[in-house]
Enzyme design. Structure first.
Site, PDB file in Angstrom:
ATOM      1  N   GLU A  27      -6.062  -6.291   9.707  1.00 47.58           N
ATOM      2  CA  GLU A  27      -5.342  -5.024   9.945  1.00 47.58           C
ATOM      3  C   GLU A  27      -4.053  -5.296  10.703  1.00 47.58           C
ATOM      4  OE1 GLU A  27      -6.105  -2.268   8.465  1.00 47.58           O
ATOM      5  OE2 GLU A  27      -7.897  -3.237   7.666  1.00 47.58           O
TER       6      GLU A  27
ATOM      7  N   TRP B 153      -1.565  -6.349   8.421  1.00 46.02           N
ATOM      8  CA  TRP B 153      -0.943  -5.276   7.612  1.00 46.02           C
ATOM      9  C   TRP B 153       0.357  -4.826   8.277  1.00 46.02           C
ATOM     10  CZ3 TRP B 153      -0.818  -2.957   3.035  1.00 46.02           C
ATOM     11  CH2 TRP B 153      -1.885  -3.137   2.166  1.00 46.02           C
TER      12      TRP B 153
ATOM     13  N   TRP C 164       8.617  16.546  -7.802  1.00 41.25           N
ATOM     14  CA  TRP C 164       7.923  17.090  -6.632  1.00 41.25           C
ATOM     15  C   TRP C 164       8.119  18.592  -6.580  1.00 41.25           C
ATOM     16  CZ3 TRP C 164       4.897  13.503  -4.801  1.00 41.25           C
ATOM     17  CH2 TRP C 164       5.287  12.168  -4.812  1.00 41.25           C
TER      18      TRP C 164
ATOM     19  N   ASN D 234      -7.108   6.344  11.034  1.00 44.39           N
ATOM     20  CA  ASN D 234      -6.523   5.785   9.814  1.00 44.39           C
ATOM     21  C   ASN D 234      -7.108   6.380   8.534  1.00 44.39           C
ATOM     22  OD1 ASN D 234      -4.934   3.792   8.283  1.00 44.39           O
ATOM     23  ND2 ASN D 234      -6.951   2.991   7.761  1.00 44.39           N
TER      24      ASN D 234
ATOM     25  N   TRP E 271       6.452  12.600  -0.605  1.00 43.46           N
ATOM     26  CA  TRP E 271       5.909  11.820   0.514  1.00 43.46           C
ATOM     27  C   TRP E 271       6.888  11.754   1.683  1.00 43.46           C
ATOM     28  CZ3 TRP E 271       8.730   7.608   2.019  1.00 43.46           C
ATOM     29  CH2 TRP E 271       9.588   7.027   1.083  1.00 43.46           C
TER      30      TRP E 271
ATOM     31  N   TRP F 257       3.007   5.575   3.799  1.00 44.62           N
ATOM     32  CA  TRP F 257       3.248   6.783   2.991  1.00 44.62           C
ATOM     33  C   TRP F 257       3.527   6.395   1.543  1.00 44.62           C
ATOM     34  CZ3 TRP F 257       2.267  11.812   3.304  1.00 44.62           C
ATOM     35  CH2 TRP F 257       1.909  12.323   4.551  1.00 44.62           C
TER      36      TRP F 257
HETATM   37  P1  FAD Z   1      -6.920  -0.650  14.575  1.00 45.12           P
HETATM   38  O1  FAD Z   1      -7.894  -0.409  13.482  1.00 45.12           O
HETATM   39  O2  FAD Z   1      -7.464  -1.028  15.890  1.00 45.12           O
HETATM   40  O3  FAD Z   1      -5.927  -1.773  14.031  1.00 45.12           O
HETATM   41  C1  FAD Z   1      -5.236  -2.673  14.888  1.00 45.12           C
HETATM   42  C2  FAD Z   1      -3.760  -2.618  14.609  1.00 45.12           C
HETATM   43  O4  FAD Z   1      -3.498  -3.060  13.280  1.00 45.12           O
HETATM   44  C3  FAD Z   1      -3.156  -1.231  14.716  1.00 45.12           C
HETATM   45  O5  FAD Z   1      -2.881  -0.892  16.041  1.00 45.12           O
HETATM   46  C4  FAD Z   1      -1.911  -1.380  13.844  1.00 45.12           C
HETATM   47  O6  FAD Z   1      -0.864  -1.972  14.571  1.00 45.12           O
HETATM   48  C5  FAD Z   1      -2.372  -2.341  12.767  1.00 45.12           C
HETATM   49  N1  FAD Z   1      -2.773  -1.597  11.565  1.00 45.12           N
HETATM   50  C6  FAD Z   1      -4.000  -1.111  11.257  1.00 45.12           C
HETATM   51  N2  FAD Z   1      -3.978  -0.513  10.046  1.00 45.12           N
HETATM   52  C7  FAD Z   1      -2.710  -0.618   9.586  1.00 45.12           C
HETATM   53  C8  FAD Z   1      -2.045  -0.196   8.392  1.00 45.12           C
HETATM   54  N3  FAD Z   1      -2.685   0.452   7.397  1.00 45.12           N
HETATM   55  N4  FAD Z   1      -0.735  -0.459   8.281  1.00 45.12           N
HETATM   56  C9  FAD Z   1      -0.048  -1.110   9.248  1.00 45.12           C
HETATM   57  N5  FAD Z   1      -0.629  -1.540  10.385  1.00 45.12           N
HETATM   58  C10 FAD Z   1      -1.933  -1.299  10.552  1.00 45.12           C
HETATM   59  N6  FAD Z   1       0.388   2.800  11.913  1.00 45.12           N
HETATM   60  C11 FAD Z   1       1.304   2.747  12.899  1.00 45.12           C
HETATM   61  O7  FAD Z   1       1.190   1.900  13.794  1.00 45.12           O
HETATM   62  N7  FAD Z   1       2.373   3.601  12.923  1.00 45.12           N
HETATM   63  C12 FAD Z   1       2.551   4.551  11.967  1.00 45.12           C
HETATM   64  O8  FAD Z   1       3.532   5.289  12.027  1.00 45.12           O
HETATM   65  C13 FAD Z   1       1.578   4.663  10.946  1.00 45.12           C
HETATM   66  N8  FAD Z   1       1.683   5.619   9.992  1.00 45.12           N
HETATM   67  C14 FAD Z   1       0.732   5.697   9.002  1.00 45.12           C
HETATM   68  C15 FAD Z   1       0.870   6.665   8.011  1.00 45.12           C
HETATM   69  C16 FAD Z   1      -0.081   6.775   6.998  1.00 45.12           C
HETATM   70  C17 FAD Z   1       0.093   7.806   5.902  1.00 45.12           C
HETATM   71  C18 FAD Z   1      -1.186   5.899   6.988  1.00 45.12           C
HETATM   72  C19 FAD Z   1      -2.228   5.980   5.899  1.00 45.12           C
HETATM   73  C20 FAD Z   1      -1.331   4.927   7.960  1.00 45.12           C
HETATM   74  C21 FAD Z   1      -0.377   4.796   8.970  1.00 45.12           C
HETATM   75  N9  FAD Z   1      -0.485   3.812   9.986  1.00 45.12           N
HETATM   76  C22 FAD Z   1       0.481   3.733  10.956  1.00 45.12           C
HETATM   77  C23 FAD Z   1      -1.528   2.762   9.911  1.00 45.12           C
HETATM   78  C24 FAD Z   1      -2.833   3.042  10.684  1.00 45.12           C
HETATM   79  O9  FAD Z   1      -3.305   4.324  10.404  1.00 45.12           O
HETATM   80  C25 FAD Z   1      -2.680   2.886  12.205  1.00 45.12           C
HETATM   81  O10 FAD Z   1      -2.042   1.673  12.510  1.00 45.12           O
HETATM   82  C26 FAD Z   1      -4.053   2.885  12.903  1.00 45.12           C
HETATM   83  O11 FAD Z   1      -4.725   4.080  12.619  1.00 45.12           O
HETATM   84  C27 FAD Z   1      -3.841   2.723  14.388  1.00 45.12           C
HETATM   85  O12 FAD Z   1      -5.060   2.853  15.084  1.00 45.12           O
HETATM   86  P2  FAD Z   1      -5.643   1.613  15.874  1.00 45.12           P
HETATM   87  O13 FAD Z   1      -4.617   0.995  16.753  1.00 45.12           O
HETATM   88  O14 FAD Z   1      -6.903   2.071  16.533  1.00 45.12           O
HETATM   89  O15 FAD Z   1      -5.964   0.618  14.672  1.00 45.12           O
END
Ligand code: FAD
Length: 476
Positions: free
Chosen positions: A276, A279, A307, A342, A360, A383
């Site tokens: 993650e 990602w 759209w 997420n 989007w 997005w």
């Molecule tokens: P954890 O599950 O603990 O993951 C650890 C770290 O991994 C996160 O803090 C983050 O830095 C990274 N990570 C995890 N999933 C993703 C992912 N899909 N994409 C990129 N990095 C990821 N994340 C953001 O940080 N900023 C945003 O603006 C953002 N916008 C999003 C918009 C949409 C439509 C979606 C579907 C996802 C988005 N995310 C975004 C990704 C993800 O939802 C969040 O990073 C995550 O929910 C953060 O919670 P956490 O720190 O507990 O994640």
């Protein structure tokens, strides 16, 4: 007499002293260090600072200033074009070098700033630390960026581990007097009337110390059950480090190394967590490759997509009043806490794009304004991923069913009951579809559809067919 050995340390999205390579290099240069944070004009690639993140930024900058002061330094605040401000500081202090950590979302503007500074005789020394790896290091055989995540992750595995993090300094050499600073309060980053951010501090502590606490929580919990639990919004299985990462209060390399000790206990959970984190790197790689990611479809086939925009539907979505409980719970979690789980981000985004056929970019804008972790790469790339227009995107025809998603990932309805309390007494069978509940069940739970809770603003089955039809038109 200006101090010719001064070094300017320019903070951007790296609001930390721990694992801060630019800070260490500035200290190593042996002269006084002048830390500065610049409030710059909006940059098109990044878009305006959102209101929720402005709240975070205020507190983060205040915490950083306090920390710098405790080490004998200070933080100067200035507003304007970065090159103008830096040239001005250099003129007043005799500094000849500016130290920065690379911020990969601003490679275009940084290139222009570097040219202006060079013309003014000021050198820039730039360092890595924002991501696990510099995007230049993860390339395909032909030297381009990876467009698909799995080969990207595989290529990352072949690299050395992320750099070993550098500890915070014990002291920072300071000039006799720091340049005049603007007052942080004068930037009006905090909301006042109404103070809609009042609830945020119950959930979050902006600043490095808050980030370290979240990291400790993650390690204390051993990342136990992360791989499975991360999909269930009612379970507290994820790190919640994202707002801290978004402003660089903690480095991903620090997180990576701090979790090394968990490899023996929960290997699968650890690998999944790191995937993650990777990602995040992947999203930045896409942004570096395509700086227009926020405004343009990666896949230009989507430029022809028709759209629709219905203002009432959009407003219902933003307020969590769509009549689909899992969507509404997510949108209300976002409004109340500045965060959304997420799994629910994917469901709410899919609903906006595919059930309401809203572009989007509207969703990206709303999330950017309301998410504390709003991130120029992760928000835009995700997005586009949901829309199907991105690199390695989920195909457009994969349309989330908000009822089934709710039943699968919030099986007891705990998440919905928490954020949509007007439904809290509904039995589990109907918690994700109150519109199918018999009248006596609704009455027993005190729910009156259309009054205490909205009827669905759109029929999902019909909306699904409409979306697929619109997509078919695109392919033809
Ligand atoms: P954890 O599950 O603990 O993951 C650890 C770290 O991994 C996160 O803090 C983050 O830095 C990274 N990570 C995890 N999933 C993703 C992912 N899909 N994409 C990129 N990095 C990821 N994340 C953001 O940080 N900023 C945003 O603006 C953002 N916008 C999003 C918009 C949409 C439509 C979606 C579907 C996802 C988005 N995310 C975004 C990704 C993800 O939802 C969040 O990073 C995550 O929910 C953060 O919670 P956490 O720190 O507990 O994640």
């Amino acid at each position: 007499m200006p101090d010719t050995a001064s070094a300017i340390l320019w903070f951007r999205r790296d609001l930390r002293l721990d694992d801060n390579a630019a800070l260490h290099a500035a200290i190593d240069a042996a002269g006084p260090v002048i830390p500065v944070y610049i409030r710059e004009p909006v940059q098109p690639d990044i878009g305006p600072l959102g209101a929720a993140q402005a709240w975070w930024l205020h507190h983060s900058l205040a915490a950083l200033k306090d920390k710098l002061k405790s080490l004998g330094s200070d933080l100067m605040f200035a507003t304007g074009k970065a090159d103008d401000i830096i040239i001005d500081i250099a003129r007043k202090t005799g500094a000849k070098t500016v130290y920065v950590n690379r911020a990969y979302e601003r490679t275009t503007v940084d290139r222009e700033i570097a040219i202006a500074l060079k013309d003014a005789g000021i050198a820039i020394r730039a360092f890595h630390g924002q991501l696990l790896h510099d995007p230049k290091l993860i390339r395909t055989g032909s030297g381009s960026a990876f467009k698909v995540y799995t080969p990207f992750w595989n290529a990352m595995q072949k690299l050395h581990e992320p750099h070993g993090p550098i500890a915070s300094p014990k002291s920072i050499p300071s000039p006799e007097s720091h340049p005049r600073s603007e007052a942080l309060d004068s930037w009006n980053l905090l909301p006042t009337k109404p103070n809609w951010a009042a609830g945020f501090s119950r959930h979050w502590t902006p600043g490095e110390a808050g980030a370290q606490e979240k990291l400790e929580d993650l390690i204390d919990a051993d990342l136990h059950d992360y791989k499975r639990g991360r999909d269930f919004p009612a379970i507290d299985a994820t790190s919640r480090l994202s707002p801290h990462l978004a402003l660089g209060e903690i480095s991903p390399a620090r997180i990576w190394h701090a979790t090394n000790g968990l490899a023996d206990k929960h290997r699968d959970d650890l690998v999944h967590y790191r995937k993650e984190l990777a990602w995040r790197d992947f999203c930045y790689n896409l942004l570096v490759e395509f700086p227009d990611l926020r405004t343009k479809n990666w896949d230009d086939k989507f430029d022809a997509f028709e759209w629709e925009f219905n203002a009432a539907d959009f407003s219902a979505w933003t307020k969590g009043m769509t009549g689909y409980p899992i969507v509404d719970a997510g949108m209300r979690e976002l409004w109340q806490t500045g965060y959304m789980h997420n799994r629910v981000r994917m469901i709410t985004a899919s609903f906006l794009i595919k059930d309401l056929l809203i572009d989007w970019r509207r969703g990206e804008e709303w999330f950017r304004d309301t998410l504390l972790d709003a991130d120029p790469a992760s928000n835009t790339a995700n997005w586009q991923w949901v829309a199907g227009s991105g690199a390695d995107a989920s195909p457009f025809f994969r349309i989330f069913n908000p009822i089934l998603q709710g039943e699968k990932f919030d099986p007891d309805g705990d998440y919905v009951r928490h954020f949509v309390p007007e439904l809290k007494d509904l039995p589990k069978k109907y918690i994700h579809k109150p519109f199918e509940a018999p009248n006596h069940v609704l009455a027993g739970a005190g729910v009156e559809l259309g009054k205490t809770y909205p009827k669905p603003i759109v029929n999902h089955g019909m909306a699904r067919d409409r979306a697929l039809e619109a997509y078919k038109g695109l392919k033809g």
